[in-house]
Enzyme design. Structure first.
Site, short mmCIF file in Angstrom:
data_model
loop_
_atom_site.label_atom_id
_atom_site.label_comp_id
_atom_site.label_asym_id
_atom_site.label_seq_id
_atom_site.Cartn_x
_atom_site.Cartn_y
_atom_site.Cartn_z
N SER A 540 -3.65 1.16 3.12
CA SER A 540 -4.48 2.23 2.59
C SER A 540 -3.87 3.58 2.94
CB SER A 540 -5.88 2.15 3.19
OG SER A 540 -6.60 3.33 2.87
N TYR A 553 -13.33 1.82 8.47
CA TYR A 553 -12.32 1.42 7.49
C TYR A 553 -10.92 1.86 7.94
CZ TYR A 553 -9.86 1.01 3.02
OH TYR A 553 -8.98 0.69 2.04
#
Ligand SMILES: [Zn+2]
Length: 656
Positions: A540, A553
């Site tokens: 990510s 996250y």
């Protein structure tokens, strides 16, 4: 065997070729008659050309078509009188015959007519059907085969000794058929090859085929050679690493990656453990044209070197007798029988392997019935060699054509039912890989209906689910070459002081620990990948540029990133490359619900529209862009790269 003819169904097939298409499909529907491009049919029609002159045209099945799905376009029109004159020539090489047929085809772009075209041309009836019916082969492939065939059919069929398909067979039949045929003749049996029927219309020819095959079946029943189900055998016992090791050896021998499909159904296990398996399996195929896909014999056990030595001997024994110099094909087996795993079908693609499996499924029936009748006896290996090393097959070797990048390789994608994972499945399939898609969503099972895809419902947080999925993956394709770790969750936004332990733990469980378990389970397979294992981790942008409100996250993806880097360090010695992609602004994924989009936009004080375009290039990044990068990372472009981290994000100033 029942006739499948149905008047109402038949009426839907209109046009001059309609009845021909219909009964060809009826034949194709019964796998005990024809398999995978086997068998062929034809019709002779009188047509007017552009000048109003009448001519006789033979419409014969074109290569590349299966009878089961054939359409009118699958029949190639050939000048009939010319084909008949060719069959009457004293000699003609098969390449010459193919050339003459190609240049006397009456429709541009029609497929190459069947290699058995001349045989259809010389038979006088309008409709001709040809199959490799299991029941006829069971009888024919025995020491007294010819005598039994004569006993069953009397003067209803002309019996032709074994001659390889092509000019020589057509030429023999052109001379002998009319001499041997009588008023009751409705067909022709080619010993050790198959059966022809013919008639004045499509229905008559088809129903005569059914009649001839039924007579063979009845004969087998009367000799107690029909029901031959082998004794019940318990399931296969074989570790998945053993299968992957076998696939590695076989691929290494072939010089390219191969798919290995395991069948441990009771029938295959029982045959592999049959007390006479060595005698029964080491003679040859049920009908010679299987040899192109299966090679003459299955490997017994897992000793690839011994198989190769035997194959080289077979080549050395037969090549000097051939008219032209032959080039040896790769010596790797295409089938294996083993008491542990049952049967392995081996092919360059998953589809090839599935075809090999189906051919052998029928071959076992043919062998066991022939054995029950007296003794199974296949053709001598020189005949098999003639087919395997036929001029036209050899010519194909010389044609340059590169296989797809991942031909024979296997990729596993997690989170494959939607978004980036689903796009990865497509990118890997497009490059020729067989793909296993894992997802919690049961829809994964129906993502693609094709031989080179298996969708398995799997909760990656449960290690035994992962293990069961890998067992199935290895049974389907034989091993694992590429792993795309894509599955992940994006917990709802929360400031650090508000993150619940549950939310934190679930991000860590799914985004980190589940990936660890998948990597641990896949490692023993990846290190056996014939061309080296490859792992792509979907990370990510948050790894290098975390966002406020996304602590769980961002932390989980950063942990995953470290896991990937350590894997690159530890697994390099096994030839496994581990690279990461850091996507951002990919909004066509399941993660990006409207709610998540709105809350992330709010966290940046942006509208959703601004948030979507917040990259340097002001470009939209799609799942497909990420998937294509994942596939390229497994390909030759990244062959010398491991531990790379590549952003696919349209450019992000915080990352730069
Ligand atoms: Zn044939």
């Amino acid at each position: 065997m029942q006739s499948l003819w149905n008047d109402a169904e038949a009426a839907q097939f209109t046009g001059p070729l309609g009845p021909r298409v219909y009964t060809s499909r009826l034949l194709g529907r019964d796998k005990s008659l024809v398999l995978h491009g086997g068998g062929n049919t034809s019709v002779k029609l009188r047509e007017k050309d552009l000048f109003g002159e009448e001519r006789d045209v033979l419409y014969v099945k074109g290569s590349g078509w299966d009878l089961e799905t054939i359409e009118a376009a699958g029949f190639t029109p050939v000048a009939l009188d010319y084909a008949q004159r060719l069959a009457a020539l004293p000699a003609l090489s098969d390449p010459q015959m193919v050339n003459e047929l190609a240049t006397h085809t009456l429709r541009a772009g029609a497929p190459a007519p069947s290699i058995e075209t001349l045989l259809h041309a010389i038979l006088p009836q309008q409709y001709v059907d040809h199959t490799h019916a299991d029941a006829v082969l069971s009888i024919s492939n025995t020491p007294e085969g010819e005598q039994r065939i004569r006993e069953i059919y009397g003067d209803q069929v002309v019996v032709i000794p074994y001659i390889m398909a092509g000019f020589d067979l057509a030429s023999f039949c052109a001379r002998e058929f009319s001499r041997r045929a009588g008023p009751h003749t409705i067909g022709m049996v080619l010993l050790s090859h198959g059966v022809f029927s013919f008639g004045a219309d499509a229905k008559e020819s088809y129903e005569r085929m059914i009649r001839l095959v039924s007579m063979a079946e009845d004969y087998l029943v009367s000799k107690e050679a029909w029901s031959v189900s082998p004794p019940a055998a318990d399931g296969g016992r074989c570790k998945r690493e053993d299968i992957a090791q076998l696939r590695r050896s076989v691929s290494g021998t072939a010089g390219f990656a191969l798919i290995v499909k395991i069948n441990d159904a009771p029938k295959f296990i029982a045959f592999a453990r049959h007390p006479n398996v060595a005698k029964l399996s080491q003679q040859g195929p049920a009908t010679p044209d299987h040899v192109i896909r299966t090679k003459p014999l299955p490997m017994l056990g897992r000793d690839v070197a011994a198989f190769v030595a035997r194959y080289r001997e077979y080549f050395k024994r037969n090549a000097p007798q051939a008219k032209e110099k032959k080039t040896m094909l790769d010596p790797a087996p295409r089938m294996a029988l083993d008491p542990g795993f049952g049967f392995a079908a081996i092919g360059r693609t998953a589809k090839d392997a599935a075809i090999v499996e189906e051919l052998y499924d029928h071959t076992i029936d043919v062998i066991l019935r022939a054995e029950a009748l007296g003794a199974w006896q296949a053709l001598a290996d020189k005949h098999l060699f003639d087919i395997e090393y036929w001029d036209l097959e050899q010519a194909k070797l010389k044609k340059t054509g590169s296989a797809p990048a991942f031909a024979g390789e296997v990729a596993l994608v997690t989170g494959a039912a939607s978004g980036i994972g689903k796009a990865c499945v497509e990118s890997f399939l497009k490059r020729g890989a067989a793909v296993i898609g894992l997802d919690r969503n049961p829809a994964i099972a129906d993502l693609h209906a094709r031989a080179d895809f298996t969708g398995i419902r799997c909760d990656l947080t449960i290690p035994k689910d992962i293990s069961a999925a890998l067992d199935e993956a290895v049974r389907r394709f034989g091993g694992l070459d590429m792993l795309v770790l894509n599955a992940g969750i994006f917990p709802s936004s929360a400031a650090i002081q508000e993150i619940s332990s549950d939310a934190w733990r679930s991000a860590m469980t799914v985004n980190v620990e589940a990936n660890l378990h998948v990597m641990q389970a896949c490692y023993p397979l990846l290190r056996l990948a014939p061309r080296g294992g490859r792992v792509v981790v979907i990370g990510s942008r948050n790894v290098s540029a975390p966002g406020p409100g996304a602590a769980a996250y961002s932390a989980s993806k950063a942990a995953l990133n470290q896991l990937a880097r350590v894997a690159a360090l530890e697994w390099a010695k096994d030839g496994i490359r581990v690279n990461s992609i850091h996507p951002d602004a990919v909004y066509d994924t399941a993660l990006w619900t409207d709610d998540v989009l709105q809350s992330r936009a709010a966290a940046y004080n942006m509208t959703v529209e601004q948030y979507r375009k917040k990259n340097l290039l002001k470009t939209e990044v799609s799942s497909k862009d990420v998937a294509e990068m994942a596939a390229e990372m497994c390909g030759p472009l990244f062959a010398k790269t491991t531990a790379a981290q590549v952003p696919v994000d349209g450019g992000n100033e915080r990352v730069v």
